[in-house]
Design a protein around this motif. Structure first.
Motif, PDB file in Angstrom:
ATOM      1  N   VAL A 173     -31.074 -24.941  -7.906  1.00 53.03           N
ATOM      2  CA  VAL A 173     -32.268 -24.397  -8.540  1.00 53.03           C
ATOM      3  C   VAL A 173     -31.900 -23.350  -9.598  1.00 53.03           C
ATOM      4  O   VAL A 173     -32.277 -23.472 -10.762  1.00 53.03           O
ATOM      5  N   MET A 174     -31.150 -22.341  -9.207  1.00 55.77           N
ATOM      6  CA  MET A 174     -30.852 -21.250 -10.131  1.00 55.77           C
ATOM      7  C   MET A 174     -29.889 -21.672 -11.235  1.00 55.77           C
ATOM      8  O   MET A 174     -30.148 -21.448 -12.428  1.00 55.77           O
ATOM      9  N   VAL A 175     -28.761 -22.276 -10.852  1.00 57.96           N
ATOM     10  CA  VAL A 175     -27.743 -22.621 -11.848  1.00 57.96           C
ATOM     11  C   VAL A 175     -28.256 -23.622 -12.883  1.00 57.96           C
ATOM     12  O   VAL A 175     -28.049 -23.419 -14.092  1.00 57.96           O
ATOM     13  N   PRO A 176     -28.922 -24.728 -12.495  1.00 61.06           N
ATOM     14  CA  PRO A 176     -29.424 -25.644 -13.537  1.00 61.06           C
ATOM     15  C   PRO A 176     -30.387 -24.978 -14.515  1.00 61.06           C
ATOM     16  O   PRO A 176     -30.357 -25.270 -15.716  1.00 61.06           O
ATOM     17  N   THR A 177     -31.232 -24.074 -14.025  1.00 64.41           N
ATOM     18  CA  THR A 177     -32.170 -23.404 -14.919  1.00 64.41           C
ATOM     19  C   THR A 177     -31.444 -22.421 -15.831  1.00 64.41           C
ATOM     20  O   THR A 177     -31.731 -22.340 -17.030  1.00 64.41           O
ATOM     21  N   LEU A 178     -30.483 -21.686 -15.296  1.00 60.57           N
ATOM     22  CA  LEU A 178     -29.697 -20.766 -16.126  1.00 60.57           C
ATOM     23  C   LEU A 178     -28.935 -21.522 -17.204  1.00 60.57           C
ATOM     24  O   LEU A 178     -28.865 -21.083 -18.364  1.00 60.57           O
ATOM     25  N   ARG A 179     -28.364 -22.658 -16.850  1.00 58.97           N
ATOM     26  CA  ARG A 179     -27.634 -23.449 -17.842  1.00 58.97           C
ATOM     27  C   ARG A 179     -28.560 -23.996 -18.910  1.00 58.97           C
ATOM     28  O   ARG A 179     -28.198 -24.038 -20.105  1.00 58.97           O
ATOM     29  N   HIS A 237     -19.244 -11.180 -16.468  1.00 60.77           N
ATOM     30  CA  HIS A 237     -20.155 -12.155 -15.854  1.00 60.77           C
ATOM     31  C   HIS A 237     -20.034 -12.076 -14.328  1.00 60.77           C
ATOM     32  O   HIS A 237     -19.138 -12.674 -13.732  1.00 60.77           O
ATOM     33  N   SER A 238     -20.940 -11.343 -13.716  1.00 57.96           N
ATOM     34  CA  SER A 238     -20.848 -11.105 -12.277  1.00 57.96           C
ATOM     35  C   SER A 238     -21.845 -11.900 -11.453  1.00 57.96           C
ATOM     36  O   SER A 238     -21.799 -11.852 -10.219  1.00 57.96           O
ATOM     37  N   LEU A 239     -22.759 -12.652 -12.095  1.00 61.73           N
ATOM     38  CA  LEU A 239     -23.835 -13.309 -11.352  1.00 61.73           C
ATOM     39  C   LEU A 239     -23.313 -14.294 -10.299  1.00 61.73           C
ATOM     40  O   LEU A 239     -23.789 -14.282  -9.151  1.00 61.73           O
ATOM     41  N   PRO A 240     -22.326 -15.150 -10.614  1.00 61.30           N
ATOM     42  CA  PRO A 240     -21.809 -16.040  -9.554  1.00 61.30           C
ATOM     43  C   PRO A 240     -21.186 -15.278  -8.391  1.00 61.30           C
ATOM     44  O   PRO A 240     -21.272 -15.717  -7.242  1.00 61.30           O
ATOM     45  N   LEU A 241     -20.568 -14.145  -8.671  1.00 60.06           N
ATOM     46  CA  LEU A 241     -19.992 -13.340  -7.600  1.00 60.06           C
ATOM     47  C   LEU A 241     -21.099 -12.730  -6.734  1.00 60.06           C
ATOM     48  O   LEU A 241     -20.950 -12.593  -5.514  1.00 60.06           O
ATOM     49  N   ALA A 243     -23.895 -14.221  -6.150  1.00 60.04           N
ATOM     50  CA  ALA A 243     -24.342 -15.327  -5.302  1.00 60.04           C
ATOM     51  C   ALA A 243     -23.421 -15.491  -4.102  1.00 60.04           C
ATOM     52  O   ALA A 243     -23.884 -15.738  -2.975  1.00 60.04           O
ATOM     53  N   LEU A 244     -22.118 -15.346  -4.313  1.00 63.50           N
ATOM     54  CA  LEU A 244     -21.171 -15.441  -3.202  1.00 63.50           C
ATOM     55  C   LEU A 244     -21.390 -14.303  -2.214  1.00 63.50           C
ATOM     56  O   LEU A 244     -21.343 -14.505  -0.989  1.00 63.50           O
ATOM     57  N   ASP A 245     -21.631 -13.110  -2.726  1.00 66.18           N
ATOM     58  CA  ASP A 245     -21.897 -11.973  -1.857  1.00 66.18           C
ATOM     59  C   ASP A 245     -23.128 -12.228  -0.992  1.00 66.18           C
ATOM     60  O   ASP A 245     -23.122 -11.961   0.223  1.00 66.18           O
ATOM     61  N   ALA A 246     -24.197 -12.766  -1.591  1.00 62.74           N
ATOM     62  CA  ALA A 246     -25.418 -13.045  -0.840  1.00 62.74           C
ATOM     63  C   ALA A 246     -25.206 -14.158   0.175  1.00 62.74           C
ATOM     64  O   ALA A 246     -25.727 -14.105   1.295  1.00 62.74           O
ATOM     65  N   ALA A 247     -24.442 -15.202  -0.208  1.00 67.78           N
ATOM     66  CA  ALA A 247     -24.191 -16.303   0.715  1.00 67.78           C
ATOM     67  C   ALA A 247     -23.356 -15.860   1.902  1.00 67.78           C
ATOM     68  O   ALA A 247     -23.593 -16.303   3.040  1.00 67.78           O
ATOM     69  N   LEU A 248     -22.383 -14.988   1.689  1.00 64.92           N
ATOM     70  CA  LEU A 248     -21.608 -14.454   2.807  1.00 64.92           C
ATOM     71  C   LEU A 248     -22.477 -13.565   3.693  1.00 64.92           C
ATOM     72  O   LEU A 248     -22.361 -13.571   4.927  1.00 64.92           O
ATOM     73  N   GLY A 249     -23.361 -12.807   3.054  1.00 66.70           N
ATOM     74  CA  GLY A 249     -24.279 -11.978   3.825  1.00 66.70           C
ATOM     75  C   GLY A 249     -25.205 -12.807   4.693  1.00 66.70           C
ATOM     76  O   GLY A 249     -25.582 -12.391   5.792  1.00 66.70           O
ATOM     77  N   GLU A 250     -25.586 -14.000   4.211  1.00 66.07           N
ATOM     78  CA  GLU A 250     -26.428 -14.893   5.007  1.00 66.07           C
ATOM     79  C   GLU A 250     -25.735 -15.287   6.307  1.00 66.07           C
ATOM     80  O   GLU A 250     -26.388 -15.531   7.324  1.00 66.07           O
ATOM     81  N   LEU A 251     -24.400 -15.351   6.276  1.00 67.23           N
ATOM     82  CA  LEU A 251     -23.626 -15.714   7.468  1.00 67.23           C
ATOM     83  C   LEU A 251     -23.193 -14.494   8.273  1.00 67.23           C
ATOM     84  O   LEU A 251     -22.501 -14.637   9.291  1.00 67.23           O
ATOM     85  N   GLY A 252     -23.546 -13.302   7.830  1.00 73.19           N
ATOM     86  CA  GLY A 252     -23.163 -12.100   8.549  1.00 73.19           C
ATOM     87  C   GLY A 252     -21.766 -11.622   8.266  1.00 73.19           C
ATOM     88  O   GLY A 252     -21.239 -10.762   8.987  1.00 73.19           O
ATOM     89  N   VAL A 253     -21.114 -12.143   7.211  1.00 75.07           N
ATOM     90  CA  VAL A 253     -19.765 -11.718   6.857  1.00 75.07           C
ATOM     91  C   VAL A 253     -19.837 -10.396   6.097  1.00 75.07           C
ATOM     92  O   VAL A 253     -20.542 -10.294   5.093  1.00 75.07           O
ATOM     93  N   PRO A 254     -19.134  -9.368   6.530  1.00 71.36           N
ATOM     94  CA  PRO A 254     -19.181  -8.080   5.824  1.00 71.36           C
ATOM     95  C   PRO A 254     -18.472  -8.172   4.478  1.00 71.36           C
ATOM     96  O   PRO A 254     -17.417  -8.812   4.359  1.00 71.36           O
ATOM     97  N   THR A 255     -19.035  -7.554   3.471  1.00 75.60           N
ATOM     98  CA  THR A 255     -18.453  -7.593   2.125  1.00 75.60           C
ATOM     99  C   THR A 255     -18.447  -6.202   1.515  1.00 75.60           C
ATOM    100  O   THR A 255     -19.178  -5.308   1.938  1.00 75.60           O
ATOM    101  N   ARG A 256     -17.624  -6.054   0.495  1.00 79.99           N
ATOM    102  CA  ARG A 256     -17.620  -4.875  -0.368  1.00 79.99           C
ATOM    103  C   ARG A 256     -17.651  -5.393  -1.799  1.00 79.99           C
ATOM    104  O   ARG A 256     -16.652  -5.869  -2.329  1.00 79.99           O
ATOM    105  N   MET A 257     -18.824  -5.323  -2.422  1.00 81.78           N
ATOM    106  CA  MET A 257     -19.013  -5.840  -3.778  1.00 81.78           C
ATOM    107  C   MET A 257     -18.717  -4.739  -4.793  1.00 81.78           C
ATOM    108  O   MET A 257     -19.360  -3.682  -4.803  1.00 81.78           O
ATOM    109  N   GLY A 317     -13.725 -19.067 -10.027  1.00 82.13           N
ATOM    110  CA  GLY A 317     -14.303 -19.085 -11.364  1.00 82.13           C
ATOM    111  C   GLY A 317     -13.579 -20.027 -12.291  1.00 82.13           C
ATOM    112  O   GLY A 317     -12.408 -20.365 -12.073  1.00 82.13           O
ATOM    113  N   PRO A 318     -14.260 -20.460 -13.353  1.00 83.82           N
ATOM    114  CA  PRO A 318     -13.668 -21.433 -14.281  1.00 83.82           C
ATOM    115  C   PRO A 318     -12.497 -20.895 -15.078  1.00 83.82           C
ATOM    116  O   PRO A 318     -11.760 -21.671 -15.684  1.00 83.82           O
TER     117      PRO A 318
END
Length: 358
Positions: A173-179, A237-241, A243-257, A317-318
């Motif tokens: 949803v997000m990536v196709p619209t951003l592109r 360009h930090s937006l994909p990072l 998204a990764l932070d939010a996805a890890l948070g969904e699983l309860g993985v602790p992060t430091r962004m 990242g690419p």
């Protein structure tokens, strides 16, 4: 006509000041579409100025905004028009029209009946953006972005996260619209820059608010080593990072962004202070990907002699080519990165670290 009547008509005409072109630009649709809605469904300006020019009042604009929102959500146009008239319509003056008179809507059963969106469909472009074969949600998101409708963007993005989960919402949803917005900006000179900025900000906001709409997940035990997330030095360009932070948070993985363009010394200090199980280095372009930095971070060690620890390093990242990533693992996308990083935590929640070399 009396003086009071002329004053009332003058006031109403002053309010109805938007042209069809102005309304079309505001909604992200073509003027032809607005004229078609007027002829077919009676969703047009209630007043005409001298010379038969169409002028749209705030109520008229609200009615077609509702039409855009409902059709973008998948409602059939005729049903969307009926609800838009019931919600924002009213008695219209009996002025001559070039098209046939609109049918009077049936009396409502309940005030403001909602239209339920059907299952996700593949659709074409939204708001003039080249979307291609994408989820139906992308079309509504694109229309709201072109209209610069921040509240609608926020609502749609959070709905997508809540309905599909973080990873699917990001990738489909997000990536196709951003592109699509990026392609439109590149092909339109200086136009649509504001659309890209607003959409990017709203996506970033939705990623941070994702925990509000996602079901709670069991987290790893308190005190478990985190995953450090950082953009390479000079990488903005930090937006994909995010998204990764939010996805890890969904699983309860602790992060430091750490975010965009992290200085080398700041990254190294964070790694030494937090003792992470892994360090993610994001690079959008080859110019910001730094293999020496990745190797240096991977070589950091801490802890008492005989129990030295060091982090796993994940270049993402690419900007990281197979050659520049060296012997580090590679991830094809968000889903792959989430699986790789969450797999570093054992069943007991403890981080699994690479063995120390020294």
């Amino acid at each position: 006509m009396g003086t009071a009547g002329r004053e009332a008509l003058s006031d109403e005409t002053a309010v109805a000041g938007l042209t069809t072109g102005a309304v079309a630009r505001r909604l992200g649709v073509s003027p032809t579409t607005l004229r078609s809605w007027d002829r077919r469904y009676g969703l047009g300006p209630a007043l005409r100025s001298q010379g038969r020019h169409r002028r749209w009042s705030p109520r008229d604009v609200a009615m077609v905004e509702e039409m855009c929102r409902l059709t973008a959500a998948g409602a059939p146009p005729a049903e969307a028009a009926r609800v838009a008239r019931l919600t924002h319509g009213g008695a219209r003056p009996s002025t001559p029209s070039a098209g046939p008179p609109a049918r009077q809507p049936a009396p409502p059963v309940a005030a403001g009946p909602p239209v339920a969106a059907g299952p996700a469909r593949r659709g074409g472009a939204g708001g003039g953006l080249p979307l291609g074969d994408v989820r139906q949600e992308c079309r509504g998101l694109a229309r709201a972005a072109v209209r610069l409708d921040a509240p609608e963007l926020e609502s749609r993005l959070l709905d997508a996260v809540g309905q599909h989960g973080l990873t699917v919402a990001w990738e489909e949803v997000m990536v196709p619209t951003l592109r699509a917005v990026g392609r439109k900006w590149e092909s339109s000179g200086d136009r649509y820059v504001e659309v890209e900025h607003l959409l990017s900000w709203q996506v970033s906001t939705a990623l941070r608010r994702a925990p509000l709409v996602l079901p709670p997940r069991p987290a790893v035990p308190p005190g478990a080593e985190p995953v450090v997330l950082a953009c390479a030095p000079g990488e903005q360009h930090s937006l994909p990072l995010e998204a990764l932070d939010a996805a890890l948070g969904e699983l309860g993985v602790p992060t430091r962004m750490l975010g965009a363009a992290v200085p080398v010394e700041a990254l190294l200090a964070c790694v030494r202070r937090t003792g992470p199980v892994a360090v993610v280095l994001w690079a959008q372009t080859r110019s910001t990907a730094s293999p020496p930095l990745a190797r240096h971070v991977a070589g950091l060690q801490w802890g008492p002699a005989g129990a030295r620890r060091r982090p796993a390093v994940l270049p993402v990242g690419p900007g990281w080519e197979r050659r520049s990533a060296g012997g580090f693992p590679r991830c094809a996308g968000l889903r792959d990165a989430v699986e790789t990083l969450s797999g570093l935590y054992g069943a007991d929640g403890a981080g699994r670290r690479p063995p120390s070399r020294g």
